[in-house]
Structures are given as structure tokens and as C-alpha cells.
Motif scaffolding. Structure first.
Motif, short mmCIF file in Angstrom:
data_model
loop_
_atom_site.label_atom_id
_atom_site.label_comp_id
_atom_site.label_asym_id
_atom_site.label_seq_id
_atom_site.Cartn_x
_atom_site.Cartn_y
_atom_site.Cartn_z
N SER A 120 0.83 -1.21 0.00
CA SER A 120 0.00 0.00 0.00
C SER A 120 0.86 1.26 0.00
O SER A 120 0.41 2.32 -0.43
N GLY A 139 -5.96 1.33 -8.93
CA GLY A 139 -6.85 0.25 -8.54
C GLY A 139 -6.25 -0.72 -7.55
O GLY A 139 -5.24 -0.44 -6.88
N ALA A 140 -6.87 -1.87 -7.47
CA ALA A 140 -6.47 -2.91 -6.53
C ALA A 140 -5.06 -3.40 -6.84
O ALA A 140 -4.53 -3.23 -7.94
N ARG A 141 -4.44 -4.01 -5.83
CA ARG A 141 -3.11 -4.59 -5.96
C ARG A 141 -3.15 -6.03 -5.44
O ARG A 141 -4.03 -6.39 -4.67
N VAL A 142 -2.18 -6.81 -5.89
CA VAL A 142 -2.07 -8.20 -5.46
C VAL A 142 -0.63 -8.47 -5.08
O VAL A 142 0.30 -7.96 -5.72
N GLY A 154 -4.81 -9.87 -1.58
CA GLY A 154 -5.18 -8.72 -2.39
C GLY A 154 -5.23 -7.47 -1.53
O GLY A 154 -5.25 -7.54 -0.29
N LEU A 155 -5.25 -6.33 -2.18
CA LEU A 155 -5.37 -5.04 -1.50
C LEU A 155 -6.31 -4.18 -2.33
O LEU A 155 -6.00 -3.80 -3.46
N VAL A 156 -7.48 -3.91 -1.76
CA VAL A 156 -8.54 -3.22 -2.47
C VAL A 156 -8.67 -1.80 -1.93
O VAL A 156 -8.61 -1.59 -0.71
N ARG A 157 -8.87 -0.84 -2.82
CA ARG A 157 -9.05 0.55 -2.42
C ARG A 157 -10.53 0.88 -2.43
O ARG A 157 -11.22 0.73 -3.44
N TRP A 162 -7.41 1.42 2.37
CA TRP A 162 -6.89 0.19 1.78
C TRP A 162 -7.43 -0.98 2.60
O TRP A 162 -7.35 -0.99 3.82
N PHE A 262 -8.50 -9.81 -9.36
CA PHE A 262 -8.66 -8.58 -8.58
C PHE A 262 -8.75 -7.32 -9.45
O PHE A 262 -8.91 -6.23 -8.92
N ALA A 264 -6.27 -5.92 -10.99
CA ALA A 264 -5.21 -5.26 -10.22
C ALA A 264 -4.46 -4.22 -11.05
O ALA A 264 -3.28 -4.39 -11.39
#
Length: 340
Positions: A120, A139-142, A154-157, A162, A262, A264
């Protein structure tokens, strides 16, 4: 003293942060919200009967600072009052840590949630692009990491926060695509008949690949460990080099699948020590091509960045980022936060 049922808003400093895996445990102290974490020497989990003794001997006995809070990342599912680690004999008992070691509160998270927290706020210097860099989005990250197993998070905004999403993504199916894959798959060790991603993309998975390659070519494999396969590749062993090349290709494939899952656009991040060790022998262009080979969405994947995390102790950095300002993270603490 009972677990709370709300997200963390603030934590009391000083804060002990810890990343506990199957083999190693890493601890650091965060004195205040503006300080950098003060790390302690890496602990071998086999050297201590439990986490309590390890914290006492390797942290509390080495400083005059008494941490009031602890945020610990554990390599295992967090359930109940006694948390068993997946590949370690330690059992974490939060109530006992509070009563015996003087903490006011403890939060436990999954080890790959900590890796997700790290990405993040990962500095540019803490990552290295694999292949062409793509286009960094919001956007999202993995994050996925081959280690003792294959961790995925996963990391969702959402709502200016986060939100880390942990799971067991390392156990998704991995199937053959090429003629070489079809020759290898009958020789791979399975779990109840399945070739999961983790059966190939972890330490034992690298050995699994080496053995399958040998048998597919009509040879009985020599005994190996993940480290010795890497050493053999460095010495020019053709089978070891192909095992590592395929490891990179399959890791790219799985990373691309997770990027689609995701969406991502913020990137996919490879964590874990294994990739760092084998990276000199990985064909980065082939890995990136496998990442993008996702028809009908190859054009979409070409825009998604793929990174290797190069920041040392990234999980501790992620825990520190969360501990400084929990309100910016939608980290669920139901049944994972204990207070005095």
C-alpha cells in the motif's frame, strides 16, 4: 478481557511489530508514529519453545522500552484463543502474552495481509519491474510470495481506505499449457490428485519441478533442496536452470490470473525470499509474457505492472504503516484483537 468487534482506530505506542513465519521470526519496535521501526536480530523459531520466550529473550531483555501494543503477522489461520502456525511448533495465545509480557492490546493478522499492507505504501526504490513496467493505476493490488508455501493476498481501495484481502489463493489449480508441460505433469507430486500452484511455486515446488524434469527426460533425479537446485543452476546444471526458468514462467501465469481476479491495475507484487535467490536465472521476458498471455484480455494485462519487492523486511514495513494510522486501513479485527 474479550476480543473486540470493531476495526482498530488507534494503537498505543510503543508498538511491537512482528512477522512470524515457519522458520524465522522478525521483530521491531515502533516508538511513535514518526519513528522508523527499530529491528531486532532475526529469531529462529526452532531455538525457542514458544513465542512468549522469544519475545522476552530477544526483544524485552534487549531494551528498556516496554511496548504497550503488539501487531503480529502469523503464517497460519487466525481462529480462536490458541493460534497454531502452519509450519512451526509455536502456538500463539494472546491472553497469555498480555498477562505475562505486559501488553495492553494485541492484534493478529495473516502474514500475507502484512505483505499486502506493505504494498500500500511501497517506495519506488523498494520494487523492481519485471519486464516492461506497464502503467501504474489507482486500482487494486495483489501480492504473492513463494516461500515455505505460496502466499497470496489482495489489497482493495475503497472509501479512502486500503482493505487487505487474505485467502488461500496459493492452492488454486495449475494446469499444463505447452507440450513440455504435458510431459512434466504426470511426474509432478500431487495432493490428492491435484497439482495446485503451491505444489510448484514454493521451495519444495522447485524441487518438485527439478524431479519431474529429470523423470520426463528418463533420468532418476539426484537428491536436492531448493538451495541446492539454485546452486546447481549457478554451476551450469541444465536441468536446474530449466526448473528455475519454468518456475518463473508458471509464477508469471499465476500472477496474471490473480491480476484478472482482482482487476489489479495497481500492480502485482512478487514477495518472498525464494524469488530473490532465483531471480538471476529467471527469464524475465518469458515471465512477463506468461503474465500477459491471458486471451481475451492480453491487452488489459499489458497495462498492469508486475514487480518484484526488493525492500528488506517488507512485512514489518507494512505492519508499521498500519500501526501508525489504523484508520486508513479496513483491516478487520473481529476476533483478532485482544485488550487487557
Amino acid at each position: 478481557m474479550t476480543p473486540t468487534h470493531e476495526s482498530a482506530e488507534t494503537l498505543k505506542f510503543p508498538i511491537l511489530i512482528g512477522d512470524i513465519g515457519g522458520t524465522n521470526a522478525r521483530f521491531a519496535l515502533l516508538v511513535d508514529a514518526f519513528a522508523e521501526p527499530r529491528p531486532f536480530p532475526v529469531v529462529q523459531t526452532a531455538d525457542f519453545p514458544n513465542i512468549d520466550d522469544a519475545i522476552q529473550a530477544c526483544v524485552l531483555d534487549k531494551t528498556s522500552i516496554q511496548p504497550r501494543s503488539a501487531v503480529l503477522a502469523l503464517a497460519g489461520p487466525i481462529r480462536g484463543e490458541e493460534i497454531e502456525l502452519t509450519n512451526c511448533h509455536w502456538v500463539v495465545r494472546p491472553r497469555k502474552l498480555i498477562s505475562d509480557l505486559g501488553f495492553d492490546e494485541i492484534i493478529l493478522v495473516n502474514d500475507f495481509e502484512a505483505q499486502a499492507l506493505a504494498v500500500s505504501a511501497l517506495p519506488e526504490a523498494g520494487r523492481e519491474a519485471i519486464g516492461h513496467p506497464g502503467t501504474m493505476g489507482e486500482g487494486a493490488r495483489v501480492v504473492l510470495g513463494p516461500g515455505t508455501g505460496l502466499g497470496v493476498a489482495g489489497l482493495v481501495r475503497a472509501k479512502r481506505m486500503w482493505i487487505p484481502v487474505a485467502g488461500e489463493g496459493g492452492h488454486i489449480d495449475l494446469g499444463p499449457r505447452t507440450a513440455r508441460d504435458l510431459a512434466l505433469w504426470p511426474h509432478l507430486e500431487t495432493i490428492e490428485g491435484r497439482v495446485s500452484a503451491e505444489q510448484v511455486l514454493c521451495g519444495r515446488g522447485l524441487v518438485n519441478l527439478y524431479n519431474a524434469l529429470s523423470r520426463a527426460d528418463g533420468r532418476e533425479p539426484e537428491p536436492h533442496t531448493p538451495a541446492s537446485v539454485t546452486a546447481a543452476a549457478g554451476a551450469g546444471d541444465a536441468v536446474a536452470r530449466e526448473a528455475i526458468q519454468l518456475f518463473g514462467t508458471y509464477l508469471g501465469r499465476v500472477a496474471g490470473d490473480l491480476a484478472l481476479l482482482f482487476m489489479a491495475r495497481g500492480g502485482v507484487y512478487i514477495a518472498g525470499g525464494i524469488f530473490g535467490h532465483i531471480a538471476p536465472f529467471v527469464d524475465k521476458a518469458a515471465m512477463r509474457a506468461a503474465f500477459e498471455d491471458k486471451a481475451p484480455h492480453s491487452a488489459l494485462l499489458r497495462e498492469v505492472p508486475l514487480f518484484a519487492i526488493t525492500l528488506p523486511l517488507a512485512a514489518l514495513a507494512g505492519l508499521a504503516t498500519f500501526a501508525r494510522a489504523p484508520r486508513f486501513y479496513g483491516l478487520e479485527t473481529v476476533n483478532r484483537r485482544w485488550r487487557r
